[in-house]
Design a protein around this motif. Structure first.
Motif, mmCIF file in Angstrom:
data_model
loop_
_atom_site.group_PDB
_atom_site.id
_atom_site.type_symbol
_atom_site.label_atom_id
_atom_site.label_comp_id
_atom_site.label_asym_id
_atom_site.label_seq_id
_atom_site.Cartn_x
_atom_site.Cartn_y
_atom_site.Cartn_z
ATOM 1 N N GLN A 10 -1.833 1.122 2.176
ATOM 2 C CA GLN A 10 -0.719 0.303 2.658
ATOM 3 C C GLN A 10 -0.612 0.352 4.182
ATOM 4 O O GLN A 10 -0.390 -0.667 4.828
ATOM 5 C CB GLN A 10 0.591 0.762 2.020
ATOM 6 C CG GLN A 10 0.693 0.457 0.545
ATOM 7 C CD GLN A 10 1.888 1.138 -0.091
ATOM 8 O OE1 GLN A 10 2.257 2.261 0.265
ATOM 9 N NE2 GLN A 10 2.498 0.446 -1.054
ATOM 10 N N LEU A 11 -0.750 1.534 4.739
ATOM 11 C CA LEU A 11 -0.686 1.673 6.194
ATOM 12 C C LEU A 11 -1.804 0.913 6.883
ATOM 13 O O LEU A 11 -1.587 0.270 7.915
ATOM 14 C CB LEU A 11 -0.733 3.153 6.585
ATOM 15 C CG LEU A 11 0.511 3.965 6.227
ATOM 16 C CD1 LEU A 11 0.280 5.445 6.500
ATOM 17 C CD2 LEU A 11 1.723 3.458 6.976
ATOM 18 N N GLU A 13 -3.270 -1.785 5.721
ATOM 19 C CA GLU A 13 -2.938 -3.205 5.607
ATOM 20 C C GLU A 13 -1.847 -3.591 6.607
ATOM 21 O O GLU A 13 -1.924 -4.646 7.251
ATOM 22 C CB GLU A 13 -2.492 -3.535 4.186
ATOM 23 C CG GLU A 13 -2.241 -4.998 3.971
ATOM 24 C CD GLU A 13 -1.899 -5.340 2.524
ATOM 25 O OE1 GLU A 13 -1.601 -6.515 2.284
ATOM 26 O OE2 GLU A 13 -1.929 -4.453 1.657
ATOM 27 N N LEU A 14 -0.837 -2.752 6.767
ATOM 28 C CA LEU A 14 0.226 -3.037 7.731
ATOM 29 C C LEU A 14 -0.302 -3.081 9.159
ATOM 30 O O LEU A 14 0.091 -3.940 9.954
ATOM 31 C CB LEU A 14 1.340 -1.996 7.610
ATOM 32 C CG LEU A 14 2.214 -2.104 6.368
ATOM 33 C CD1 LEU A 14 3.155 -0.911 6.269
ATOM 34 C CD2 LEU A 14 3.001 -3.402 6.372
ATOM 35 N N ARG A 15 -1.200 -2.187 9.490
ATOM 36 C CA ARG A 15 -1.789 -2.194 10.839
ATOM 37 C C ARG A 15 -2.610 -3.469 11.070
ATOM 38 O O ARG A 15 -2.592 -4.042 12.153
ATOM 39 C CB ARG A 15 -2.645 -0.958 11.046
ATOM 40 C CG ARG A 15 -1.826 0.303 11.213
ATOM 41 C CD ARG A 15 -2.678 1.508 11.551
ATOM 42 N NE ARG A 15 -1.881 2.701 11.485
ATOM 43 C CZ ARG A 15 -1.988 3.652 10.553
ATOM 44 N NH1 ARG A 15 -2.892 3.557 9.605
ATOM 45 N NH2 ARG A 15 -1.198 4.697 10.570
ATOM 46 N N ALA A 16 -3.325 -3.907 10.052
ATOM 47 C CA ALA A 16 -4.118 -5.133 10.165
ATOM 48 C C ALA A 16 -3.197 -6.346 10.340
ATOM 49 O O ALA A 16 -3.470 -7.230 11.153
ATOM 50 C CB ALA A 16 -5.005 -5.308 8.933
ATOM 51 N N LEU A 17 -2.101 -6.388 9.614
ATOM 52 C CA LEU A 17 -1.145 -7.481 9.755
ATOM 53 C C LEU A 17 -0.490 -7.476 11.128
ATOM 54 O O LEU A 17 -0.287 -8.520 11.742
ATOM 55 C CB LEU A 17 -0.071 -7.392 8.667
ATOM 56 C CG LEU A 17 -0.512 -7.704 7.249
ATOM 57 C CD1 LEU A 17 0.585 -7.341 6.258
ATOM 58 C CD2 LEU A 17 -0.910 -9.153 7.115
ATOM 59 N N GLU A 18 -0.176 -6.301 11.613
ATOM 60 C CA GLU A 18 0.455 -6.176 12.925
ATOM 61 C C GLU A 18 -0.461 -6.667 14.041
ATOM 62 O O GLU A 18 -0.008 -7.210 15.041
ATOM 63 C CB GLU A 18 0.835 -4.712 13.169
ATOM 64 C CG GLU A 18 1.590 -4.470 14.437
ATOM 65 C CD GLU A 18 1.980 -3.009 14.583
ATOM 66 O OE1 GLU A 18 3.104 -2.786 15.040
ATOM 67 O OE2 GLU A 18 1.167 -2.123 14.257
ATOM 68 N N ALA A 19 -1.754 -6.530 13.849
ATOM 69 C CA ALA A 19 -2.724 -6.925 14.868
ATOM 70 C C ALA A 19 -2.972 -8.430 14.902
ATOM 71 O O ALA A 19 -3.548 -8.934 15.862
ATOM 72 C CB ALA A 19 -4.046 -6.186 14.628
#
Length: 60
Positions: A10-11, A13-19
């Motif tokens: 999950q973390l 995926e969240l980092r990828a979305l944030e980028a």
């Protein structure tokens, strides 16, 4: 209540979305907001109808 923790997956995926840049986010499945839809909006539309406080800001 237990504290929720994110998994490594999950973390990641969240980092990828944030980028992502805004232009790279696919919003095709989200309806466009049409400004005239707000023309019927009213302030205090969800008021509970409770009586007003007996004091006012001028009382202080």
């Amino acid at each position: 209540m237990s504290k929720s923790t994110s998994t490594d997956e999950q973390l990641t995926e969240l980092r990828a979305l944030e980028a992502l840049e805004d232009k790279d986010i696919d919003t095709s499945d989200i309806p466009e907001r049409v400004d005239n839809r707000w023309r019927f909006a009213r302030k205090d539309n969800f008021s509970t109808g409770l009586s007003k406080s007996s004091s006012s800001p001028d009382d202080y």
